[in-house]
Design a protein around this motif. Structure first.
Motif: not given
Length: 282
Positions: A109, A114-116, A118-119, A163, A166, A268
């Motif tokens: 991921d 589209d790394f998220s 929260e998802k 990343r 996170e 990114y």
């Protein structure tokens, strides 16, 4: 003359029974195990002889726990993201009704546009709760700084590190809320030793998979599971890739993979580099 005798009554309090430590809980036996996740969960980096496929962390943990072959399930696949674990791997895992589930996912991921976080947190929460509903103890991982292993340029390494931070924050929140054990790869002894990594520097070597298996079984022992056959860190049963094999992998798979992921990740990283440049100007 009448003498008076005074009788003194002394109440003797019996000594309290000595306090004994509580009887140790009997460790629980794991009969069924499932491994979910990406190429590391598949076992890449730990090849078996005669093109017998991959072994890796799953079979090593199964052997340590005493799980029989019919109790072991591994629906993981290369390239899987946390969402893939939820939508494509979880149904088979729930049907298996395992005592233990290992989840090795999230790193793929970090390389996608589209790394998220929260998802990822929402998907992992659903995975844990669905498996907990059938009596499964789930053990996810939180990640190390892979930029230290993959030898990235400083700017790219910083981007990847942010990343991963996170990703780890998302995993930490889920682990705390759901109260599950977690294997912290950053704290795994030898995590940054090159001997723990295969030639691609993306997947663990046989030794690295054994280290992972040791970490998982230690977390499971802390959670009350019996580990009748602890994992050995002595490599055996696998295949040491040859120089030709190293080169072949890099040409046929390694470089194309880096190119594909790099095209998605570099934009990114460019933003990170721009912010870094602006900070130096200020």
């Amino acid at each position: 003359m009448v003498s008076t005798v005074t009788v003194i009554s002394v109440e003797v309090t019996p000594s309290p029974e000595p306090l004994l430590p509580p009887a140790p809980a009997v460790p629980r036996s794991a009969r069924r195990l499932v491994v979910l996740g990406d190429s590391t969960a598949v076992g890449l980096g730990d090849p078996l002889p005669n093109r017998g496929g991959w072994r890796g962390v799953g079979p090593l943990v199964a052997e340590a726990l005493g799980v029989e072959p019919d109790g072991y399930l591994n629906p993981s696949f290369t390239g899987a993201r946390m969402g893939c674990v939820l939508t494509k791997q979880l149904p088979a895992a729930v049907a298996h009704q395992p005592d233990v589930a290992l989840v090795v996912a999230g790193m793929n991921d970090t390389l996608r546009p589209d790394f998220s976080a929260e998802k990822i947190a929402a998907d992992l929460t659903e995975v844990i709760r669905s498996l907990a509903a059938v009596g499964t103890t789930v053990v996810p991982v939180r990640y190390h700084d892979h930029g230290k292993v993959f030898r990235l340029p400083q700017s790219l390494r910083r981007a990847l590190s942010e990343r991963v931070a996170e990703l780890n924050a998302a995993i930490d929140g889920v682990v705390e809320r759901e109260g599950v054990p977690c294997l912290d790869l950053e704290l795994l002894p030898g995590a940054y030793d090159l001997t723990a990594w295969s030639v691609d520097r993306l997947h663990p070597s046989e030794l690295g998979h054994r280290m992972l298996a040791t970490g998982f079984t230690e977390r499971l022992a802390e959670a009350g599971f019996a580990v009748p056959r602890p994992v050995s860190l002595t490599c055996s049963g696998g295949v040491e890739p040859s120089t030709a094999g190293h080169l072949g992998w890099l040409v046929l798979k390694g470089v194309p993979w880096v190119w594909r992921r790099g095209r998605e990740f570099v934009p990114y990283a460019a933003v990170i580099m721009w912010h870094s440049f602006r900070e130096r100007l200020c």
